[in-house]
Write a protein that holds these residues in place. Sequence first.
Motif, PDB file in Angstrom:
ATOM      1  N   ILE A  71       1.498  26.019 -45.770  1.00 59.53           N
ATOM      2  CA  ILE A  71       1.532  25.082 -44.643  1.00 59.53           C
ATOM      3  C   ILE A  71       0.255  24.255 -44.612  1.00 59.53           C
ATOM      4  O   ILE A  71       0.295  23.030 -44.472  1.00 59.53           O
ATOM      5  CB  ILE A  71       1.740  25.819 -43.306  1.00 59.53           C
ATOM      6  N   ASN A  72      -0.882  24.915 -44.760  1.00 59.93           N
ATOM      7  CA  ASN A  72      -2.160  24.198 -44.760  1.00 59.93           C
ATOM      8  C   ASN A  72      -2.237  23.195 -45.905  1.00 59.93           C
ATOM      9  O   ASN A  72      -2.739  22.086 -45.732  1.00 59.93           O
ATOM     10  CB  ASN A  72      -3.322  25.189 -44.847  1.00 59.93           C
ATOM     11  N   ASP A  73      -1.716  23.567 -47.064  1.00 63.03           N
ATOM     12  CA  ASP A  73      -1.706  22.666 -48.210  1.00 63.03           C
ATOM     13  C   ASP A  73      -0.823  21.450 -47.937  1.00 63.03           C
ATOM     14  O   ASP A  73      -1.209  20.311 -48.225  1.00 63.03           O
ATOM     15  CB  ASP A  73      -1.219  23.413 -49.455  1.00 63.03           C
ATOM     16  N   LEU A  74       0.349  21.667 -47.348  1.00 67.80           N
ATOM     17  CA  LEU A  74       1.256  20.562 -47.040  1.00 67.80           C
ATOM     18  C   LEU A  74       0.669  19.632 -45.976  1.00 67.80           C
ATOM     19  O   LEU A  74       0.777  18.405 -46.078  1.00 67.80           O
ATOM     20  CB  LEU A  74       2.615  21.099 -46.591  1.00 67.80           C
ATOM     21  N   VAL A  75       0.029  20.208 -44.970  1.00 70.33           N
ATOM     22  CA  VAL A  75      -0.616  19.395 -43.931  1.00 70.33           C
ATOM     23  C   VAL A  75      -1.745  18.575 -44.547  1.00 70.33           C
ATOM     24  O   VAL A  75      -1.914  17.402 -44.231  1.00 70.33           O
ATOM     25  CB  VAL A  75      -1.120  20.281 -42.764  1.00 70.33           C
ATOM     26  N   SER A  76      -2.478  19.174 -45.465  1.00 64.90           N
ATOM     27  CA  SER A  76      -3.556  18.458 -46.148  1.00 64.90           C
ATOM     28  C   SER A  76      -3.003  17.290 -46.964  1.00 64.90           C
ATOM     29  O   SER A  76      -3.573  16.188 -46.967  1.00 64.90           O
ATOM     30  CB  SER A  76      -4.318  19.424 -47.051  1.00 64.90           C
ATOM     31  N   LYS A  77      -1.891  17.507 -47.633  1.00 58.44           N
ATOM     32  CA  LYS A  77      -1.270  16.428 -48.409  1.00 58.44           C
ATOM     33  C   LYS A  77      -0.778  15.307 -47.503  1.00 58.44           C
ATOM     34  O   LYS A  77      -0.930  14.124 -47.825  1.00 58.44           O
ATOM     35  CB  LYS A  77      -0.121  16.978 -49.256  1.00 58.44           C
ATOM     36  N   LEU A  78      -0.180  15.663 -46.369  1.00 53.95           N
ATOM     37  CA  LEU A  78       0.239  14.645 -45.396  1.00 53.95           C
ATOM     38  C   LEU A  78      -0.966  13.849 -44.912  1.00 53.95           C
ATOM     39  O   LEU A  78      -0.917  12.633 -44.787  1.00 53.95           O
ATOM     40  CB  LEU A  78       0.941  15.284 -44.203  1.00 53.95           C
ATOM     41  N   HIS A  79      -2.035  14.562 -44.623  1.00 54.43           N
ATOM     42  CA  HIS A  79      -3.274  13.934 -44.139  1.00 54.43           C
ATOM     43  C   HIS A  79      -3.752  12.864 -45.100  1.00 54.43           C
ATOM     44  O   HIS A  79      -4.158  11.771 -44.704  1.00 54.43           O
ATOM     45  CB  HIS A  79      -4.330  15.018 -43.948  1.00 54.43           C
ATOM     46  N   GLN A  80      -3.663  13.144 -46.398  1.00 54.03           N
ATOM     47  CA  GLN A  80      -4.119  12.202 -47.418  1.00 54.03           C
ATOM     48  C   GLN A  80      -3.204  10.985 -47.528  1.00 54.03           C
ATOM     49  O   GLN A  80      -3.636   9.927 -47.971  1.00 54.03           O
ATOM     50  CB  GLN A  80      -4.206  12.904 -48.775  1.00 54.03           C
ATOM     51  N   LEU A  81      -1.954  11.123 -47.127  1.00 51.60           N
ATOM     52  CA  LEU A  81      -0.992  10.022 -47.235  1.00 51.60           C
ATOM     53  C   LEU A  81      -1.027   9.056 -46.052  1.00 51.60           C
ATOM     54  O   LEU A  81      -0.548   7.933 -46.168  1.00 51.60           O
ATOM     55  CB  LEU A  81       0.430  10.585 -47.349  1.00 51.60           C
ATOM     56  N   LEU A  82      -1.563   9.487 -44.937  1.00 49.37           N
ATOM     57  CA  LEU A  82      -1.503   8.684 -43.715  1.00 49.37           C
ATOM     58  C   LEU A  82      -2.653   7.692 -43.633  1.00 49.37           C
ATOM     59  O   LEU A  82      -3.820   8.083 -43.603  1.00 49.37           O
ATOM     60  CB  LEU A  82      -1.530   9.589 -42.483  1.00 49.37           C
ATOM     61  N   PRO A  83      -2.331   6.404 -43.591  1.00 51.50           N
ATOM     62  CA  PRO A  83      -3.402   5.399 -43.554  1.00 51.50           C
ATOM     63  C   PRO A  83      -4.262   5.483 -42.292  1.00 51.50           C
ATOM     64  O   PRO A  83      -5.446   5.194 -42.348  1.00 51.50           O
ATOM     65  CB  PRO A  83      -2.658   4.064 -43.611  1.00 51.50           C
ATOM     66  N   GLU A  84      -3.685   5.918 -41.184  1.00 48.23           N
ATOM     67  CA  GLU A  84      -4.432   5.959 -39.924  1.00 48.23           C
ATOM     68  C   GLU A  84      -5.537   7.013 -39.927  1.00 48.23           C
ATOM     69  O   GLU A  84      -6.552   6.845 -39.257  1.00 48.23           O
ATOM     70  CB  GLU A  84      -3.481   6.249 -38.751  1.00 48.23           C
TER      71      GLU A  84
ATOM     72  N   ARG B 235      -6.514   8.823 -43.002  1.00 50.61           N
ATOM     73  CA  ARG B 235      -6.886   9.170 -44.378  1.00 50.61           C
ATOM     74  C   ARG B 235      -8.394   9.332 -44.533  1.00 50.61           C
ATOM     75  O   ARG B 235      -8.872  10.217 -45.226  1.00 50.61           O
ATOM     76  CB  ARG B 235      -6.369   8.115 -45.347  1.00 50.61           C
ATOM     77  N   GLY B 236      -9.177   8.482 -43.901  1.00 51.77           N
ATOM     78  CA  GLY B 236     -10.619   8.499 -44.080  1.00 51.77           C
ATOM     79  C   GLY B 236     -11.338   9.609 -43.336  1.00 51.77           C
ATOM     80  O   GLY B 236     -12.474   9.930 -43.643  1.00 51.77           O
ATOM     81  N   ARG B 237     -10.686  10.204 -42.367  1.00 55.17           N
ATOM     82  CA  ARG B 237     -11.320  11.281 -41.601  1.00 55.17           C
ATOM     83  C   ARG B 237     -11.340  12.570 -42.416  1.00 55.17           C
ATOM     84  O   ARG B 237     -10.485  12.816 -43.235  1.00 55.17           O
ATOM     85  CB  ARG B 237     -10.554  11.542 -40.303  1.00 55.17           C
ATOM     86  N   HIS B 238     -12.336  13.401 -42.142  1.00 54.47           N
ATOM     87  CA  HIS B 238     -12.413  14.695 -42.819  1.00 54.47           C
ATOM     88  C   HIS B 238     -11.321  15.601 -42.297  1.00 54.47           C
ATOM     89  O   HIS B 238     -11.061  15.663 -41.104  1.00 54.47           O
ATOM     90  CB  HIS B 238     -13.774  15.351 -42.597  1.00 54.47           C
ATOM     91  N   SER B 239     -10.675  16.332 -43.198  1.00 51.68           N
ATOM     92  CA  SER B 239      -9.530  17.154 -42.812  1.00 51.68           C
ATOM     93  C   SER B 239      -9.909  18.272 -41.851  1.00 51.68           C
ATOM     94  O   SER B 239      -9.084  18.717 -41.074  1.00 51.68           O
ATOM     95  CB  SER B 239      -8.853  17.737 -44.047  1.00 51.68           C
TER      96      SER B 239
ATOM     97  N   GLN C 247       1.767  14.694 -35.771  1.00 55.02           N
ATOM     98  CA  GLN C 247       2.074  13.611 -34.831  1.00 55.02           C
ATOM     99  C   GLN C 247       1.885  12.250 -35.490  1.00 55.02           C
ATOM    100  O   GLN C 247       2.720  11.358 -35.351  1.00 55.02           O
ATOM    101  CB  GLN C 247       1.191  13.715 -33.581  1.00 55.02           C
ATOM    102  N   GLU C 248       0.794  12.076 -36.218  1.00 55.73           N
ATOM    103  CA  GLU C 248       0.550  10.823 -36.918  1.00 55.73           C
ATOM    104  C   GLU C 248       1.607  10.571 -37.995  1.00 55.73           C
ATOM    105  O   GLU C 248       1.994   9.434 -38.244  1.00 55.73           O
ATOM    106  CB  GLU C 248      -0.851  10.809 -37.535  1.00 55.73           C
TER     107      GLU C 248
END
Length: 91
Positions: A21-34, A36-40, A50-51
Motif C-alpha cells: 500500500i505504501n509503495d502504491l501511494v508513493s507511486k501515485l504521489h509521483q504521478l500527481l502534478p499538484e 509531485r514536488g513535495r516530499h512524500s 484525495q489528490e
Amino acid sequence: MSSRRSRSRQSGSSRISDDQINDLVSKLHQLLPEIRGRHSDKVSAANVLQETCNYIRSLHREVDDLSERLSELLATTDSAQAAIIRSLLTQ
C-alpha cells in the motif's frame, strides 16, 4: 493496530500488505502534478488519494471538453476533412 487489520493479515496471503500500500501511494504521489514536488513524508496517504481523485475528475472534465470541441470541429468542416480526421482518430 486494529484487530480487523490483524485478522486480515493472518487470514491469508491474498491480502495486500502495508508495504505494498505504501509503495502504491508513493507511486501515485509521483504521478500527481499538484503534489509531485513535495516530499512524500510530508504528504499523508489520505491526501495523496484525495489528490488522485481530484486529478482523475479533472482529466475527465478535460476529456469531455476536448470531445465536445472535436464534435463542434467535425460539424463545421466539410465531409472530406471530417473523414480524414475520423480516420486519424481511429488509428
